[in-house]
Scaffold this motif. Structure first.
Motif, mmCIF file in Angstrom:
data_model
loop_
_atom_site.group_PDB
_atom_site.id
_atom_site.type_symbol
_atom_site.label_atom_id
_atom_site.label_comp_id
_atom_site.label_asym_id
_atom_site.label_seq_id
_atom_site.Cartn_x
_atom_site.Cartn_y
_atom_site.Cartn_z
ATOM 1 N N GLY A 55 4.790 41.851 37.314
ATOM 2 C CA GLY A 55 3.902 42.990 37.536
ATOM 3 C C GLY A 55 3.400 43.066 38.972
ATOM 4 N N LEU A 56 3.125 44.275 39.411
ATOM 5 C CA LEU A 56 2.724 44.499 40.800
ATOM 6 C C LEU A 56 1.407 43.822 41.162
ATOM 7 C CD1 LEU A 56 3.751 48.242 41.222
ATOM 8 C CD2 LEU A 56 4.984 46.184 41.941
ATOM 9 N N PHE A 57 0.540 43.620 40.202
ATOM 10 C CA PHE A 57 -0.733 42.948 40.458
ATOM 11 C C PHE A 57 -0.502 41.483 40.832
ATOM 12 C CE2 PHE A 57 -4.552 40.687 38.941
ATOM 13 C CZ PHE A 57 -5.539 41.396 39.604
ATOM 14 N N HIS A 58 0.518 40.863 40.236
ATOM 15 C CA HIS A 58 0.761 39.437 40.423
ATOM 16 C C HIS A 58 1.865 39.112 41.426
ATOM 17 C CE1 HIS A 58 -1.302 39.486 36.510
ATOM 18 N NE2 HIS A 58 -1.816 38.361 36.946
ATOM 19 N N ILE A 59 2.763 40.032 41.675
ATOM 20 C CA ILE A 59 3.943 39.737 42.498
ATOM 21 C C ILE A 59 3.577 39.293 43.912
ATOM 22 C CG2 ILE A 59 4.326 42.113 43.306
ATOM 23 C CD1 ILE A 59 7.163 39.840 42.283
ATOM 24 N N HIS A 60 2.481 39.797 44.438
ATOM 25 C CA HIS A 60 2.121 39.480 45.824
ATOM 26 C C HIS A 60 1.547 38.076 45.976
ATOM 27 C CE1 HIS A 60 3.185 43.471 47.056
ATOM 28 N NE2 HIS A 60 2.490 43.945 46.046
ATOM 29 N N GLY A 61 1.265 37.411 44.882
ATOM 30 C CA GLY A 61 0.831 36.020 44.936
ATOM 31 C C GLY A 61 1.999 35.048 44.858
ATOM 32 N N HIS A 62 3.196 35.577 44.746
ATOM 33 C CA HIS A 62 4.398 34.748 44.637
ATOM 34 C C HIS A 62 5.057 34.587 45.999
ATOM 35 C CE1 HIS A 62 5.084 34.617 40.143
ATOM 36 N NE2 HIS A 62 4.053 35.430 40.250
ATOM 37 N N GLN A 63 6.144 33.846 46.024
ATOM 38 C CA GLN A 63 6.918 33.679 47.254
ATOM 39 C C GLN A 63 7.570 35.007 47.627
ATOM 40 O OE1 GLN A 63 9.722 30.552 46.496
ATOM 41 N NE2 GLN A 63 8.126 29.038 46.101
ATOM 42 N N ASP A 64 7.921 35.145 48.893
ATOM 43 C CA ASP A 64 8.534 36.389 49.366
ATOM 44 C C ASP A 64 9.821 36.719 48.621
ATOM 45 O OD1 ASP A 64 6.494 36.750 51.150
ATOM 46 O OD2 ASP A 64 7.584 35.906 52.862
ATOM 47 N N VAL A 65 10.590 35.706 48.258
ATOM 48 C CA VAL A 65 11.852 35.945 47.562
ATOM 49 C C VAL A 65 11.608 36.592 46.193
ATOM 50 C CG1 VAL A 65 12.014 33.656 46.490
ATOM 51 C CG2 VAL A 65 14.088 34.941 46.995
ATOM 52 N N CYS A 66 10.474 36.305 45.580
ATOM 53 C CA CYS A 66 10.151 36.906 44.277
ATOM 54 C C CYS A 66 9.935 38.413 44.404
ATOM 55 C CB CYS A 66 8.910 36.253 43.677
ATOM 56 S SG CYS A 66 9.146 34.544 43.184
ATOM 57 N N LEU A 67 9.348 38.840 45.512
ATOM 58 C CA LEU A 67 9.076 40.264 45.703
ATOM 59 C C LEU A 67 10.369 41.067 45.672
ATOM 60 C CD1 LEU A 67 6.944 42.453 46.298
ATOM 61 C CD2 LEU A 67 7.403 42.076 48.714
#
Length: 131
Positions: A55-67
């Motif tokens: 989800g977009l709320f959580h994706i930005h807390g992940h590594q760049d490759v996850c985005l």
């Protein structure tokens, strides 16, 4: 999560693809197939392609490759979705949290469930309306 996801996927018989948006999909999906195949209790159609997203709320807390790999905005065919259902209910549920503090656990659960069902009903009634 496996025991909730597999029966749900089992009900999608005949569908070619299913998008699963989960806060930790980047880690959860790594061994999902192996967990299902090892279990006597987990199964679903192997003809369905699972598309994993965060989800977009959580994706930005992940590594760049996850985005680039798991963002719903970048998954072809998924449409415009943020993937955050429960988070959108927080503001509504925060309004009633004060009154639920003194309730028993069963009463609190019933009140919260009623409010979530009401939210779903309102969404269903407003489908197709332009804001």
């Amino acid at each position: 999560m496996d025991y909730a996801l597999c029966p749900t996927l089992g009900k999608l018989e005949g569908m070619l693809r299913a998008a699963i948006i989960y806060d930790i999909a980047c880690q959860f999906n790594v061994h999902f197939g192996a967990r299902v195949s090892r279990s006597n209790y987990l199964k679903f159609s192997n003809t369905i392609q699972i598309i994993w997203g965060i989800g977009l709320f959580h994706i930005h807390g992940h590594q760049d490759v996850c985005l680039s790999r798991y963002s719903p905005d970048l998954i072809p065919g998924i449409g415009k979705v943020d993937g955050e259902v429960l988070e959108t209910l927080w503001s509504q549920l925060n309004e009633i949290c004060g009154s639920t503090r003194s309730m028993t656990a069963a009463h609190r659960q019933e009140v919260l469930n009623d409010h979530m069902l009401d939210s779903n009903r309102k969404k269903m009634l407003n489908i197709g309306e332009v804001e």
